[in-house]
Write an enzyme that holds these catalytic residues in place. Structure first.
Site, PDB file in Angstrom:
ATOM      1  N   GLY A 209       0.838  -1.195   0.000  1.00  0.00           N
ATOM      2  CA  GLY A 209       0.000   0.000   0.000  1.00  0.00           C
ATOM      3  C   GLY A 209       0.869   1.240   0.000  1.00  0.00           C
ATOM      4  O   GLY A 209       2.020   1.203   0.452  1.00  0.00           O
TER       5      GLY A 209
ATOM      6  N   HIS B 278      -2.466   7.953   6.757  1.00  0.00           N
ATOM      7  CA  HIS B 278      -1.434   8.768   6.102  1.00  0.00           C
ATOM      8  C   HIS B 278      -2.042  10.056   5.543  1.00  0.00           C
ATOM      9  O   HIS B 278      -1.448  11.124   5.621  1.00  0.00           O
ATOM     10  CB  HIS B 278      -0.808   8.006   4.925  1.00  0.00           C
ATOM     11  CG  HIS B 278       0.295   7.070   5.312  1.00  0.00           C
ATOM     12  ND1 HIS B 278       1.475   7.500   5.866  1.00  0.00           N
ATOM     13  CD2 HIS B 278       0.402   5.718   5.204  1.00  0.00           C
ATOM     14  CE1 HIS B 278       2.271   6.452   6.081  1.00  0.00           C
ATOM     15  NE2 HIS B 278       1.644   5.360   5.694  1.00  0.00           N
TER      16      HIS B 278
ATOM     17  N   GLN C 284       3.243   9.946   0.812  1.00  0.00           N
ATOM     18  CA  GLN C 284       4.527   9.250   1.003  1.00  0.00           C
ATOM     19  C   GLN C 284       5.515   9.542  -0.119  1.00  0.00           C
ATOM     20  O   GLN C 284       6.707   9.276   0.023  1.00  0.00           O
ATOM     21  CB  GLN C 284       4.306   7.744   1.142  1.00  0.00           C
ATOM     22  CG  GLN C 284       3.633   7.361   2.468  1.00  0.00           C
ATOM     23  CD  GLN C 284       3.416   5.872   2.580  1.00  0.00           C
ATOM     24  OE1 GLN C 284       2.454   5.347   2.045  1.00  0.00           O
ATOM     25  NE2 GLN C 284       4.318   5.183   3.252  1.00  0.00           N
TER      26      GLN C 284
ATOM     27  N   HIS D 137      -4.839   1.968   7.472  1.00  0.00           N
ATOM     28  CA  HIS D 137      -3.438   2.410   7.583  1.00  0.00           C
ATOM     29  C   HIS D 137      -3.157   3.540   6.581  1.00  0.00           C
ATOM     30  O   HIS D 137      -2.593   4.572   6.942  1.00  0.00           O
ATOM     31  CB  HIS D 137      -2.507   1.213   7.333  1.00  0.00           C
ATOM     32  CG  HIS D 137      -1.051   1.554   7.309  1.00  0.00           C
ATOM     33  ND1 HIS D 137      -0.169   1.123   8.277  1.00  0.00           N
ATOM     34  CD2 HIS D 137      -0.311   2.295   6.440  1.00  0.00           C
ATOM     35  CE1 HIS D 137       1.042   1.594   8.005  1.00  0.00           C
ATOM     36  NE2 HIS D 137       0.982   2.298   6.884  1.00  0.00           N
ATOM     37  N   GLU D 138      -3.588   3.326   5.332  1.00  0.00           N
ATOM     38  CA  GLU D 138      -3.310   4.334   4.290  1.00  0.00           C
ATOM     39  C   GLU D 138      -4.133   5.602   4.509  1.00  0.00           C
ATOM     40  O   GLU D 138      -3.646   6.713   4.292  1.00  0.00           O
ATOM     41  CB  GLU D 138      -3.584   3.759   2.895  1.00  0.00           C
ATOM     42  CG  GLU D 138      -2.762   2.528   2.520  1.00  0.00           C
ATOM     43  CD  GLU D 138      -1.255   2.688   2.729  1.00  0.00           C
ATOM     44  OE1 GLU D 138      -0.735   3.815   2.664  1.00  0.00           O
ATOM     45  OE2 GLU D 138      -0.608   1.652   2.987  1.00  0.00           O
TER      46      GLU D 138
ATOM     47  N   CYS E  49       5.394  -0.147   7.375  1.00  0.00           N
ATOM     48  CA  CYS E  49       5.147   1.050   6.575  1.00  0.00           C
ATOM     49  C   CYS E  49       6.399   1.382   5.768  1.00  0.00           C
ATOM     50  O   CYS E  49       7.503   1.360   6.315  1.00  0.00           O
ATOM     51  CB  CYS E  49       4.801   2.214   7.500  1.00  0.00           C
ATOM     52  SG  CYS E  49       4.438   3.746   6.635  1.00  0.00           S
ATOM     53  N   LEU E  50       6.225   1.714   4.488  1.00  0.00           N
ATOM     54  CA  LEU E  50       7.383   2.031   3.643  1.00  0.00           C
ATOM     55  C   LEU E  50       8.112   3.291   4.132  1.00  0.00           C
ATOM     56  O   LEU E  50       9.273   3.490   3.806  1.00  0.00           O
ATOM     57  CB  LEU E  50       6.954   2.211   2.184  1.00  0.00           C
ATOM     58  CG  LEU E  50       6.457   0.938   1.475  1.00  0.00           C
ATOM     59  CD1 LEU E  50       6.043   1.266   0.047  1.00  0.00           C
ATOM     60  CD2 LEU E  50       7.510  -0.160   1.492  1.00  0.00           C
TER      61      LEU E  50
HETATM   62 CO    CO Z   1       2.369   3.444   5.738  1.00  0.00          CO
END
Ligand code: CO
Length: 171
Positions: A45, A141, A50, A137-138, A95-96
């Site tokens: 995701g 962000h 991000q 989660h996204e 998370c990236l």
């Molecule tokens: Co994330």
């Protein structure tokens, strides 16, 4: 084009993203960049912020039963909202923007969501399992939040200490 993923504690990750108003070529090119960037980082995701774009756009591509991530399963989610939420579930999230950190996080189990696709068509559906978790989660962000904010005081303190050390060592 693969874009640079912002890494915690980059302040831009705290920005509150804005709704997309035009479902045009600019949006489609953002979606393509997000897709390439997510695949290049082996993520499931990614939120637009991000890669430094404060727009309410996210993508999710879960692996299938065989553990394969197929591009045809990619979900493009624009201007998402949660209409209803039920139950709770705990899952180990990563998370990236905070590479190599995995923590148990509690989320709503089932959610009813509304969003738009790349052509501006409205979609409403019920999500559960990992899709529901990834969506929440996204969506966090887009509101300027990261999953580590959900950790207990002590776990967060330990995370901050380990993270500072890791950055200092250039890892
Ligand atoms: Co994330």
């Amino acid at each position: 084009m693969v874009r640079e993923v912002l890494i915690y504690p980059d302040r831009r990750l705290k920005l509150v993203s804005k709704d997309v108003e035009n479902f045009d070529a600019q949006l489609h090119s953002l979606l393509e960049d997000m897709k390439e960037t997510m695949y290049a980082s082996d993520g499931i995701g990614l939120a637009a912020i991000q890669i430094g774009v404060a727009k309410n756009v996210l993508i999710i591509n879960l692996a299938d039963e065989e553990g394969e991530q197929s591009p045809e399963d990619l979900q493009e989610i624009i201007n998402p909202v949660i209409l209803e939420a039920h139950g709770s579930v705990t899952y180990q999230e990563g998370c990236l923007s905070i590479p190599s950190v995995y923590e148990d996080i509690e989320r709503k189990k089932e959610i009813r969501v509304r969003y738009f696709n790349r052509d501006g068509e409205m979609i409403e559906k019920d999500l559960d399992s990992l899709m529901s978790i990834a969506f929440q989660h996204e969506l966090d962000h887009l509101q300027g939040h990261l999953f580590i904010e959900k950790l207990s005081y002590l776990k967060r303190k330990k995370f901050e200490k380990d993270w500072k050390k890791k950055i200092k060592e250039g890892k």
